[in-house]
Every structure is written in structure tokens, then in C-alpha cells.
Design an enzyme around this catalytic site. Structure first.
Site: not given
Length: 455
Positions: A323-324, A277, A351, A422, A289
Site C-alpha cells: 500500500e505504501e 495493509h 488503516d 511514516h 500504519d
């Protein structure tokens, strides 16, 4: 009998020849990626020149343009920008939490608002803090919650060797925590970050409000500050906290899945998907990520073209949107596949970071998995020797649910992933070039074998 023995011997020779041919080509793929790979420098550009790329942001637009140009440059037969509507959440300012109490100096915590959360009223929300270690404890202490700020101090469980299990166990506090506290009258929430690192960097990620209850400010706190907060409360002190956040939504906007395609020469209607993603959270470069998964996907395409490989089946290389905080890209990809009655025979997603590849996880029928496992000896020399049942990815999950498409995840070593997930330290410098490239090697090998033999 002689005829049977001759036929059997011929079959063995034929299978051995195929195995040798496959092994030789996979070696070529590995050499191409390890000696002439471009993934690491592509990741440098994506993270340093474009940076954060949350859905709806200017970074998203720049990343999509970059992705389409890289697909074309790698030699895709065609490049498609598949449109989808994406949410547009904006952080809106600096998130803050200040703790005060009798006999202690005011302390500013290292915090970050949860994605999709709503900002505090002007001036913030201020109240006494109540600590709970679980939802069960929250419910047992329901009478104490009204008008308070709930501190969810739920730890990642260190006994899980596979750290994604620890994440799966803890993530409900991020996703459900604000609304479960609001149901009981809380005016704000602070959660222990979804990590077992030793630093104090807070980790964001999506929360989901239940429309039946008030939408209250929600933040994550770094682990050292979480420990300090817990120890101070457990010493018997009464603490107050002021939370100031600024998050809000703008109307949905247009994003795109970036798709590069190599058309199949024998079975063009059979489609293999490989991807990652393109979006990241707004507080980081999104190197692990999922910048890593995106550049690995591009590298598989580039390596195939560099070796003049003509796939038998159509291979789609996809940089998924959103995606997030919405999964709109993966959902749109599956929706169009269903609408067009496409035949998707396999999907692979990267991912889980750009760390050393360890294996693959497969969601497939018993018969398909048995066939897949025959290929393990061909791929294992490049690091992916742990092939297990159960795997896939958020973006390819809708394809599996809609069409029953077999799917797999690249499973790198997971021990450091949630140190960066994140968080603001998910930067280019956190990715190792060799580890990143070896992931691409193993992805390319698996896609080649699925293309050659089908499922």
C-alpha cells in the site's frame, strides 16, 4: 383491520427478536475479543520480531509468512497467497542534511529521504536554500529557483478537527513538490514533515516524479528543525545546504496479498472483504500504519471461529501488499475480482491507526446507507457512534472503482495519528491494548451485520 394489526404486531415482535439476537451476538463478540483477544500480542510479534516490511524487503517476506500462519491458526477455511509484482525501493544508507551560513555554526538537521526518491550524486548536492510556503509562491519566484534547494514550509492546518483533512491538504507538497521544483531548475527539495506534532522526528512517505523533469533528491525534515530553518532564513541570513541521500530502485519483485477465507453457508458467491495493509515504511515498525489494521483483521476472523459462527456469505480477511509505495496489492485484488466476475457486496478497511474507535465512514448508495444506518444502535455501545458518508481505504478503493463495491473505513480518533505516521516512533509501544481491541470489536460487529442482512 384486526388481521392487519396482528400482522403488524407480529412484524414488530419479529424485528425486536432479531435486534435482541443481534445485540446478544455482538456482545459475545465483544467479550471474546476483550477477554481473550490475541491482537495485541500478534502486533508485538509483527513489530518486534519482524519489524519494518517495505515492499521487496526481507521483512515483507517474513511478514507474509507470518500472516499466512496466523490466518491458518485463526481457523480460516483456506489461506491464499495472491501473487502480485511489487516495486523494490531501497533507502541505501543514512540520509543527511547539513546547513551552513555566515556567522552560524554548521547544523545537521533531522531528515529522512522521501520514499521512491532518487539518491544524490556522490558527495551530495549543495546549494543555497530558498523557502516557499506554497506552490503559488514557488511559481511567483520561479526566476530565483534555478540551481537552488527548495524548502517547502507548508504547515498542517491546525483548524481542521479531523486531522486527515490536514493531511489531504498538505500531502501534495510531498507527492508533487520535487518535480514542480525540478521543473524550475531546482537541484534538491526539503519539505516540512506531514505532521503537526511537537517533536522533531521527520516523516517519510511516497513522492511521485514527473518523467518530464529531472529526478532530484528529496527529503523531509522534523518540525523543530523546519521552524529553525524558516526563522533563520526570515532573519535575512543566506543559508546553504548539503543533502546526501542514497535511494534507488531494484527490479520489481514478487509480493503477496495474504487472504484467509470463511466460506459462506447460504450465499457463498457474495463476498465481504475486511483488511489492512501488511507493508510498512523501512524507517519504522509500522505499528499504527498498518500493523494495527492487520491484527484487528486477524482478530475478527479468530473471534468468529471461536464463537463457531458460520457466515451466510463468504468473508475474506486480507492483509494487503504494497500500500505504501505502489498500491499493487489492492489493485491486484480488484483485478482478479473483475477477471473472475466475483460479486463483492462490501469491503471494510482499517488503516487509520489503533486508536480509540469513533465511527465508520461509508461510500455507498443512498439506499444502502439508509439500511446501514439502521444498525447504528447495535454498534454504538462499543464506541463507534459517528457513522458518516464518505470512507473506504486505499487498498479497497480499486474494488470500489472497478465493481462499485460499497466500502467503509474504521475511523479511530485521529488526533495523534500524524504524530507517528511514516516516522521512526511508529512502534509497538505507541499502541494501547484496549483501544486496539475495541477497534476489532466494532469491525467484527459491522461485518457480522453485513453478513446477516446483506446490502
Amino acid at each position: 383491520m384486526r388481521r392487519f394489526l396482528f400482522a403488524f404486531a407480529a412484524l414488530l415482535i419479529c424485528n425486536l427478536t432479531f435486534a435482541q439476537s443481534d445485540s446478544a451476538f455482538i456482545r459475545q463478540l465483544a467479550d471474546e475479543i476483550l477477554l481473550r483477544g490475541k491482537a495485541y500480542e500478534q502486533l508485538r510479534h509483527l513489530t518486534k520480531k519482524i519489524g519494518p516490511r517495505l515492499a521487496g524487503s526481507p521483512g515483507m517476506v517474513k511478514a507474509e509468512q507470518w500472516g499466512a500462519a496466523e490466518m491458518k491458526g485463526a481457523g480460516a477455511d483456506q489461506t491464499i497467497l495472491q501473487e502480485c509484482k511489487v516495486p523494490h525501493w531501497v533507502r541505501g544508507g543514512k540520509d543527511e542534511a547539513v546547513v551552513t551560513g555566515k556567522g552560524i555554526p554548521a547544523r545537521k538537521l533531522d531528515v529522512i529521504a522521501l520514499g521512491n526518491s532518487i539518491g544524490s550524486p556522490k558527495g551530495g548536492v549543495q546549494a543555497q536554500v530558498i523557502e516557499v510556503s506554497s506552490f503559488d509562491e514557488l511559481d511567483k519566484r520561479a526566476a530565483e529557483v534555478k540551481g537552488k534547494i527548495v524548502f517547502y514550509n507548508y504547515h498542517f492546518k491546525p483548524a481542521f478537527v479531523r486531522t486527515f483533512q490536514a493531511y489531504s491538504d498538505a500531502v501534495a507538497y510531498r507527492g508533487q513538490g520535487p518535480s514542480r521544483a525540478a521543473k524550475l531548475g531546482a537541484i534538491g527539495v526539503i519539505i516540512r514533515s506531514m505532521s503537526h506534532s511537537t517533536d522533531n522526528i521527520p516523516h517519510t512517505g511516497s513522492t511521485r516524479y514527473d518523467s518530464a523533469y529531472a529526478k532530484i533528491p528529496a527529503i523531509a525534515v522534523g518540525l523543530r528543525d523546519a521552524d529553525w530553518l524558516s526563522q533563520t532564513l526570515q532573519s535575512g541570513k543566506t543559508l546553504n545546504m548539503r543533502i546526501t541521500t542514497h535511494g534507488y530502485f531494484l527490479p520489481d519483485t514478487t509480493g503477496h496479498n495474504v487472504i484467509g477465507e470463511l466460506k459462506g453457508s447460504l450465499y457463498p458467491d457474495e463476498i465481504i472483504t475486511v483488511g489492512g495493509h501488511l507493508d510498512s515504511w523501512d524507517n519504522c515498525e509500522g505499528a499504527h500504519d498498518d500493523g494495527a489494521g492487520c491484527v484487528q483483521t486477524l482478530e475478527v476472523l479468530r473471534a468468529f471461529k471461536a464463537l463457531n459462527y458460520r457466515p451466510q456469505r463468504t468473508i475474506r480477511f486480507v492483509l494487503f501488499a504494497n500500500e505504501e509505495n505502489g498500491l499493487r496489492g489492492g489493485s491486484k485484488y480488484a483485478e482478479e475480482a473483475v477477471a473472475k466476475k466475483e460479486k463483492h457486496i462490501f469491503a471494510l478497511e482499517s488503516d487509520a491507526g489503533g486508536f480509540t474507535p469513533r465511527g465508520f465512514g461509508f461510500t455507498a448508495s443512498d439506499e444502502q446507507y439508509k439500511k446501514i444506518m439502521q444498525w447504528l444502535p447495535l454498534v454504538a455501545p462499543y464506541g463507534c457512534s459517528e457513522w458518516v458518508r464518505g470512507g473506504g481505504g486505499a487498498d479497497i478503493g480499486p474494488l470500489n472503482r472497478s465493481l462499485g463495491t460499497p466500502m467503509a473505513s474504521l475511523n479511530p480518533d485521529s488526533q495523534r495519528y500524524f504524530d507517528f505516521h511514516h516516522a521512526r516512533n511508529d512502534v509497538f509501544e505507541a499502541v494501547n491494548k484496549r483501544e486496539l481491541e475495541l477497534g476489532a470489536v466494532n469491525m467484527a460487529a459491522l461485518i457480522y451485520l453485513v453478513d446477516r442482512y446483506g446490502l
